[in-house]
Design a protein around this motif. Structure first.
Motif, PDB file in Angstrom:
ATOM      1  N   PHE A 338      43.786  36.739  36.062  1.00 17.71           N
ATOM      2  CA  PHE A 338      44.394  38.213  35.804  1.00 17.71           C
ATOM      3  C   PHE A 338      45.123  37.887  34.532  1.00 17.71           C
ATOM      4  CE2 PHE A 338      47.936  41.030  36.916  1.00 17.71           C
ATOM      5  CZ  PHE A 338      47.124  41.980  36.688  1.00 17.71           C
ATOM      6  N   LYS A 339      45.996  36.731  34.409  1.00 21.27           N
ATOM      7  CA  LYS A 339      46.964  36.945  33.334  1.00 21.27           C
ATOM      8  C   LYS A 339      45.830  36.657  32.006  1.00 21.27           C
ATOM      9  CE  LYS A 339      50.789  34.023  33.471  1.00 21.27           C
ATOM     10  NZ  LYS A 339      51.624  33.006  33.894  1.00 21.27           N
ATOM     11  N   LEU A 340      44.834  35.963  31.980  1.00 17.15           N
ATOM     12  CA  LEU A 340      43.943  35.904  30.977  1.00 17.15           C
ATOM     13  C   LEU A 340      43.630  37.078  30.433  1.00 17.15           C
ATOM     14  CD1 LEU A 340      42.777  33.699  28.868  1.00 17.15           C
ATOM     15  CD2 LEU A 340      40.848  33.737  30.547  1.00 17.15           C
ATOM     16  N   ALA A 341      43.231  37.832  31.575  1.00 12.92           N
ATOM     17  CA  ALA A 341      42.358  39.451  31.256  1.00 12.92           C
ATOM     18  C   ALA A 341      43.593  40.114  30.761  1.00 12.92           C
ATOM     19  CB  ALA A 341      42.076  39.820  32.501  1.00 12.92           C
ATOM     20  N   LEU A 342      44.827  39.864  31.155  1.00 13.69           N
ATOM     21  CA  LEU A 342      45.762  40.877  30.706  1.00 13.69           C
ATOM     22  C   LEU A 342      46.086  40.731  28.927  1.00 13.69           C
ATOM     23  CD1 LEU A 342      48.580  41.495  33.281  1.00 13.69           C
ATOM     24  CD2 LEU A 342      46.766  43.018  32.470  1.00 13.69           C
ATOM     25  N   LYS A 343      46.092  39.372  28.592  1.00  6.99           N
ATOM     26  CA  LYS A 343      46.262  38.654  27.325  1.00  6.99           C
ATOM     27  C   LYS A 343      45.102  39.412  26.456  1.00  6.99           C
ATOM     28  CE  LYS A 343      48.712  36.564  24.509  1.00  6.99           C
ATOM     29  NZ  LYS A 343      49.949  36.431  24.176  1.00  6.99           N
ATOM     30  N   LEU A 344      43.931  38.984  26.810  1.00 12.41           N
ATOM     31  CA  LEU A 344      42.722  39.540  26.130  1.00 12.41           C
ATOM     32  C   LEU A 344      42.719  40.857  25.801  1.00 12.41           C
ATOM     33  CD1 LEU A 344      39.981  38.578  25.088  1.00 12.41           C
ATOM     34  CD2 LEU A 344      38.831  39.382  27.345  1.00 12.41           C
ATOM     35  N   TYR A 366      38.470  45.383  35.131  1.00 12.73           N
ATOM     36  CA  TYR A 366      39.537  45.167  36.247  1.00 12.73           C
ATOM     37  C   TYR A 366      38.789  44.975  37.715  1.00 12.73           C
ATOM     38  CZ  TYR A 366      42.567  46.776  32.770  1.00 12.73           C
ATOM     39  OH  TYR A 366      43.149  47.065  31.319  1.00 12.73           O
ATOM     40  N   SER A 367      37.608  45.654  37.805  1.00 14.67           N
ATOM     41  CA  SER A 367      37.052  45.657  39.147  1.00 14.67           C
ATOM     42  C   SER A 367      36.478  44.315  39.479  1.00 14.67           C
ATOM     43  CB  SER A 367      35.911  46.806  39.101  1.00 14.67           C
ATOM     44  OG  SER A 367      34.899  46.365  38.423  1.00 14.67           O
ATOM     45  N   GLY A 368      36.368  43.447  38.568  1.00 12.50           N
ATOM     46  CA  GLY A 368      35.868  42.255  38.983  1.00 12.50           C
ATOM     47  C   GLY A 368      37.106  41.057  39.613  1.00 12.50           C
TER      48      GLY A 368
END
Ligand SMILES: CC(C)(COP(=O)(O)OP(=O)(O)OC[C@H]1O[C@@H](n2cnc3c(N)ncnc32)[C@H](O)[C@@H]1OP(=O)(O)O)[C@@H](O)C(=O)NCCC(=O)NCCS
Length: 432
Positions: A338-344, A366-368
């Motif tokens: 999740f943190k990686l996704a927010l950063k990306l 996000y759904s994944g």
């Protein structure tokens, strides 16, 4: 009042007048259906400029980030409705009142159980078969169970088919996964909501009950609502095209599942999570962003961009909030993916390439992450999408028969092959 016309001037000076359709919600169109009478066709690969039908189900304004089901904003439906409210709405045009809802829920639940013979269909697959491959095949196989009594031109038959499909697809999706794991097939439970029933089938076992958590069920319900319809996307258009020949509805929905499976369509949530797992660390984000920008590299940032939303995807914001709710409920706020996704997301949104091309995270970004937090495995992400989209597909399939100008779908082509030639009697002669 005279109908407005658009005029088309051909290279030889001939002028053709084409009806101009005002369209609702500021979406005009030009009716080119009579062009073939002039020996002409339009050329539009990917249907970038072509409306293949009229529909009253879903409205999207990609520039303004608007998504409406039957006129209702997706944000309100996700907040105030459950999935069966939305399925009813898509099919019937109005939200159900209390009596209608009770009746509808009981009609759908009546079809929860799968024919026992389907056990053997499942058991014919390799254990490691992808759930989408199994789902597409099992849904198609249902056309062999409901064939004789099915008349697609009969309104009541179509209604029963819609209820059957919406009722049975959760079991088919759940069993595709359970078979994969070698676990016993769990039966549906009528006492649970549509969303809770699916999670229960997926996660309970004869030795262990699944604990229903309302926050997680609500999050899953939202995933279903957000994915329930999206007008004439690849899979919905596929369902309409197959259905236009009068094919059995189970075969039509199966073709929709096959189309949805592609990574450029429904496979994007699975592909997004795979990509995040592959990136692994924040220090590698830059490398992947550069690859996504490199026109010689086929890699794309999964979960970014959309054919219709040339601005933000309104579903993405709802899913982003849901993501926070679920992770906080489960105490996973520090989840590394999740943190990686927010950063990306942050880096991409500040990057000139993505800004200029208006590439924003879509709902799948996000759904994944939400589904992973719910314990749903990657391989089931697209199956969940198919489960939700079945409501939209069947609503479009039904609408097609109600429309007064139902025609078999038959696009034309621009022929690019060889000119007329003769079969040579000596095949050893050079073929140029
Ligand atoms: C959804 C998608 C297929 C839409 O494609 P499309 O409408 O055909 O848009 P295009 O492929 O024409 O993209 C326009 C430009 O943006 C670029 N682009 C689009 N999505 C991109 C992405 N995710 N990463 C990097 N570049 C992207 C394209 O390379 C193209 O660049 P170009 O103009 O220099 O050739 C595409 O954005 C994509 O592949 N996204 C990733 C998969 C995904 O998340 N799909 C889920 C959709 S809900």
């Amino acid at each position: 009042m005279d109908q407005k016309k658009a005029t088309l001037t051909l290279p030889d000076g001939k002028i053709i007048e084409l009806p101009f359709i005002e369209g609702k919600m500021g979406k005009p169109a030009i009716d080119i259906s009579q062009l073939s009478q002039h020996g002409l066709h339009t050329y539009d690969p990917g249907f970038m400029s072509t409306a293949s039908c009229g529909s009253a189900i879903t409205f999207i304004d990609g520039e303004k980030s608007i998504l409406l089901y039957r006129g209702y904003p997706i944000e309100q439906l996700a907040e105030h409705c459950d999935f069966l409210d939305v399925a009813y709405l898509l099919l019937n045009g109005e939200l159900p009142n209390q009596n209608e809802k009770t009746k509808y829920v009981s009609e759908v639940k009546k079809h929860y159980l799968l024919h026992d013979q389907l056990n053997s269909v499942f058991r014919g697959f390799r254990r490691d078969a992808h759930p989408m491959a199994v789902m597409a095949a099992v849904v198609a196989s249902k056309s062999a169970f409901y064939f004789d009594e099915m008349n697609v031109y009969n309104r009541n038959h179509r209604k029963i088919s819609a209820n059957r499909l919406i009722g049975k697809v959760p079991s088919i999706a759940a069993w595709s996964y359970l078979y994969n794991l070698g676990r016993p097939f769990n039966y549906p439970r009528n006492d649970l909501s549509y969303a809770a029933n699916f999670l229960n089938m997926l996660f309970s076992s004869p030795t262990q009950d699944y604990e229903i958590n309302p926050v997680l069920v609500r999050a899953f319900e939202r995933i279903l609502i957000l994915h329930a319809d999206h007008e004439q996307n690849a899979s919905t258009s596929t369902v309409r095209l197959v259905g236009s020949s009068g094919a059995n509805p189970f075969a039509c929905i199966s073709s929709g599942i096959a189309s949805l499976w592609g990574p450029a369509h429904g496979g994007a949530n699975e592909a997004t999570l795979k990509m995040l797992q592959e990136i692994r660390s924040e220090s590698r984000i830059g490398e992947y962003i550069e690859r996504a920008k490199d026109s010689t590299d086929s890699f794309r940032l999964m979960g970014f961009g959309h054919r219709v939303y040339r601005n933000k995807d309104p579903r993405a914001e709802i899913m982003r909030k849901t993501c926070h709710e679920v992770l906080s409920e489960l105490g996973l706020e520090n989840d590394s993916i999740f943190k990686l996704a927010l950063k990306l997301e942050k880096i991409a949104l500040e990057d000139d390439y993505f800004v200029k091309k208006k590439l924003y995270p879509n709902v799948d970004f996000y759904s994944g992450i939400v589904m992973r937090a719910l314990g749903i495995p990657n391989s089931m992400f697209t199956a969940v999408f198919a489960l939700a989209r079945t409501a939209g597909w069947i609503a479009h399939w039904n609408e097609m028969f109600v429309a007064d100008n139902l025609k078999i779908g038959r696009p034309r082509q621009i022929y690019k092959g060889k000119l007329l030639r003769n079969v040579s009697l000596d095949r050893n002669v050079s073929k140029d």
